[in-house]
Design a protein around this motif. Sequence first.
Motif, PDB file in Angstrom:
ATOM      1  N   UNK A 103       1.869   6.770  19.489  1.00 31.57           N
ATOM      2  CA  UNK A 103       2.482   5.910  20.364  1.00 31.57           C
ATOM      3  C   UNK A 103       2.851   5.074  19.699  1.00 31.57           C
ATOM      4  N   UNK A 104       3.690   4.746  18.561  1.00 32.49           N
ATOM      5  CA  UNK A 104       4.466   4.175  18.227  1.00 32.49           C
ATOM      6  C   UNK A 104       4.200   2.973  17.470  1.00 32.49           C
ATOM      7  N   UNK A 105       2.395   3.123  17.930  1.00 30.89           N
ATOM      8  CA  UNK A 105       1.988   1.905  17.131  1.00 30.89           C
ATOM      9  C   UNK A 105       0.695   2.052  16.189  1.00 30.89           C
ATOM     10  N   UNK A 106       0.137   2.555  16.477  1.00 28.07           N
ATOM     11  CA  UNK A 106      -1.325   1.726  15.230  1.00 28.07           C
ATOM     12  C   UNK A 106      -0.825   3.133  14.659  1.00 28.07           C
ATOM     13  N   UNK A 107      -0.951   3.292  13.056  1.00 25.89           N
ATOM     14  CA  UNK A 107      -0.516   3.989  12.190  1.00 25.89           C
ATOM     15  C   UNK A 107      -2.450   4.335  11.815  1.00 25.89           C
ATOM     16  N   UNK A 108      -1.975   5.712  10.966  1.00 25.38           N
ATOM     17  CA  UNK A 108      -4.184   5.781   9.722  1.00 25.38           C
ATOM     18  C   UNK A 108      -3.608   6.284   9.049  1.00 25.38           C
ATOM     19  N   UNK A 109      -3.674   6.319   7.724  1.00 20.72           N
ATOM     20  CA  UNK A 109      -3.264   6.927   6.685  1.00 20.72           C
ATOM     21  C   UNK A 109      -5.255   7.152   6.255  1.00 20.72           C
ATOM     22  N   UNK A 110      -5.299   8.210   5.953  1.00 16.01           N
ATOM     23  CA  UNK A 110      -6.197   8.887   5.570  1.00 16.01           C
ATOM     24  C   UNK A 110      -6.298   9.843   4.193  1.00 16.01           C
ATOM     25  N   UNK A 160      -1.093  -3.587 -11.047  1.00 15.20           N
ATOM     26  CA  UNK A 160       0.192  -3.448 -10.926  1.00 15.20           C
ATOM     27  C   UNK A 160       0.993  -4.037  -9.825  1.00 15.20           C
ATOM     28  N   UNK A 161       2.353  -3.509  -9.616  1.00 16.24           N
ATOM     29  CA  UNK A 161       2.733  -4.360  -7.959  1.00 16.24           C
ATOM     30  C   UNK A 161       2.431  -3.582  -6.937  1.00 16.24           C
ATOM     31  N   UNK A 162       3.637  -3.196  -6.146  1.00 13.68           N
ATOM     32  CA  UNK A 162       2.809  -2.648  -4.770  1.00 13.68           C
ATOM     33  C   UNK A 162       4.129  -1.427  -4.817  1.00 13.68           C
ATOM     34  N   UNK A 163       3.536  -0.023  -4.913  1.00 17.24           N
ATOM     35  CA  UNK A 163       4.270   0.636  -4.470  1.00 17.24           C
ATOM     36  C   UNK A 163       4.169   1.331  -3.253  1.00 17.24           C
ATOM     37  N   UNK A 164       5.186   1.988  -3.058  1.00 15.84           N
ATOM     38  CA  UNK A 164       5.505   2.274  -1.807  1.00 15.84           C
ATOM     39  C   UNK A 164       4.605   3.306  -1.726  1.00 15.84           C
ATOM     40  N   UNK A 165       4.498   4.010  -0.725  1.00 14.04           N
ATOM     41  CA  UNK A 165       3.597   5.471  -0.030  1.00 14.04           C
ATOM     42  C   UNK A 165       4.286   6.075   0.808  1.00 14.04           C
ATOM     43  N   UNK A 194      -8.244   0.454  -4.293  1.00  8.62           N
ATOM     44  CA  UNK A 194      -6.648   0.428  -4.817  1.00  8.62           C
ATOM     45  C   UNK A 194      -6.957  -0.736  -2.743  1.00  8.62           C
ATOM     46  N   UNK A 195      -6.140  -1.772  -3.220  1.00  8.27           N
ATOM     47  CA  UNK A 195      -5.853  -2.163  -1.605  1.00  8.27           C
ATOM     48  C   UNK A 195      -4.780  -1.929  -1.310  1.00  8.27           C
ATOM     49  N   UNK A 196      -5.445  -1.229  -0.331  1.00  2.00           N
ATOM     50  CA  UNK A 196      -4.177  -0.902   0.619  1.00  2.00           C
ATOM     51  C   UNK A 196      -3.209  -1.686   1.300  1.00  2.00           C
ATOM     52  N   UNK A 197      -1.949  -1.810   1.473  1.00  2.00           N
ATOM     53  CA  UNK A 197      -1.414  -2.684   2.266  1.00  2.00           C
ATOM     54  C   UNK A 197      -0.162  -2.166   3.535  1.00  2.00           C
ATOM     55  N   UNK A 198      -0.073  -2.612   4.754  1.00  2.00           N
ATOM     56  CA  UNK A 198       0.591  -2.108   5.402  1.00  2.00           C
ATOM     57  C   UNK A 198       1.376  -2.891   6.735  1.00  2.00           C
ATOM     58  N   UNK A 199       2.786  -2.656   6.069  1.00  2.00           N
ATOM     59  CA  UNK A 199       4.104  -3.422   6.897  1.00  2.00           C
ATOM     60  C   UNK A 199       4.433  -3.747   7.960  1.00  2.00           C
ATOM     61  N   UNK A 200       5.076  -4.004   9.095  1.00  2.00           N
ATOM     62  CA  UNK A 200       5.727  -4.028   9.617  1.00  2.00           C
ATOM     63  C   UNK A 200       6.840  -4.097  10.297  1.00  2.00           C
ATOM     64  N   UNK A 210       7.131   0.720  10.176  1.00  2.00           N
ATOM     65  CA  UNK A 210       5.738   0.752   9.524  1.00  2.00           C
ATOM     66  C   UNK A 210       5.909   0.409   8.385  1.00  2.00           C
ATOM     67  N   UNK A 211       4.758   0.474   7.469  1.00  2.00           N
ATOM     68  CA  UNK A 211       5.270   0.792   6.337  1.00  2.00           C
ATOM     69  C   UNK A 211       3.203   0.858   5.354  1.00  2.00           C
ATOM     70  N   UNK A 212       2.956   1.835   4.791  1.00  2.00           N
ATOM     71  CA  UNK A 212       2.416   1.897   4.212  1.00  2.00           C
ATOM     72  C   UNK A 212       2.854   2.021   2.678  1.00  2.00           C
ATOM     73  N   UNK A 213       1.901   0.421   1.395  1.00  2.00           N
ATOM     74  CA  UNK A 213       1.956  -0.034   0.237  1.00  2.00           C
ATOM     75  C   UNK A 213       0.292   0.603  -0.521  1.00  2.00           C
ATOM     76  N   UNK A 214       0.238   0.674  -1.667  1.00  2.00           N
ATOM     77  CA  UNK A 214      -0.584   0.853  -2.253  1.00  2.00           C
ATOM     78  C   UNK A 214      -0.713  -0.364  -3.051  1.00  2.00           C
TER      79      UNK A 214
END
Lengths: 114, 115
Positions: free
Chosen positions: A71-78, A41-46, A88-94, A32-36
């Motif tokens: 649980x290896x599933x849901x992620x929360x970015x705080x 701008x392009x996408x910035x890896x978080x 910004x727009x915060x994008x998640x990918x898996x 799982x990945x978070x990007x901003x």
Amino acid sequence: GAGVSQSPSNKVTEKGKDVELRCDPISGHTALYWYRQSLGQGLEFLIYFQGNSAPDKSGLPSDRFSAERTGGSVSTLTIQRTQQEDSAVYLCASSSSGRAETQYFGPGTRLLVL
Amino acid sequence: AQTVTQSQPEMSVQEAETVTLSCTYDTSESDYYLFWYKQPPSRQMILVIRQEAYKQQNATENRFSVNFQKAAKSFSLKISDSQLGDAAMYFCACYSGGSNYKLTFGKGTLLTVNP
């Protein structure tokens, strides 16, 4: 099957408040990945998770940013004590296993800090 | 560190015509992968096409194809028979291993399709 989902879709907050952004990856995906994505701008890896562990937090822009995955599933970015530059727009990918597997993205959360 | 450069901030094409979006990259890795993603106004990043660097054959996906020039580190996307639904921001991205498996993205090209 269901894709990556994120909530909320949009979030408006006041400077100094804390926000939580949620990502629900594709079932069975271990990575799982978070990007901003900031305006113009392009996408910035978080941050990157493999299972519940985050071997790479190098992209988090400051200590106000943290993320967890349970649980290896849901992620929360705080984001604590939000600043206007956090807007910004915060994008998640898996992806199925990390490495060179294709990353599938969610629709993102648009965060506006007033 | 790897970099991805998209030199065309905006492009336009007539419906049914062909357009090529440019992308150059730089990586020190020998094993890497290249991607084109499409982002319509809905914000959803959609995979368009993927190319493994070790493959000499250019990837194709229906109306979408790439021109992968490994020596020149160039990875352009050709869209044939353009349709109104192709209008979007297109991002070129590179994955080249390491410990974090992250994608490095270009700044994007905004494609307009004129009827």
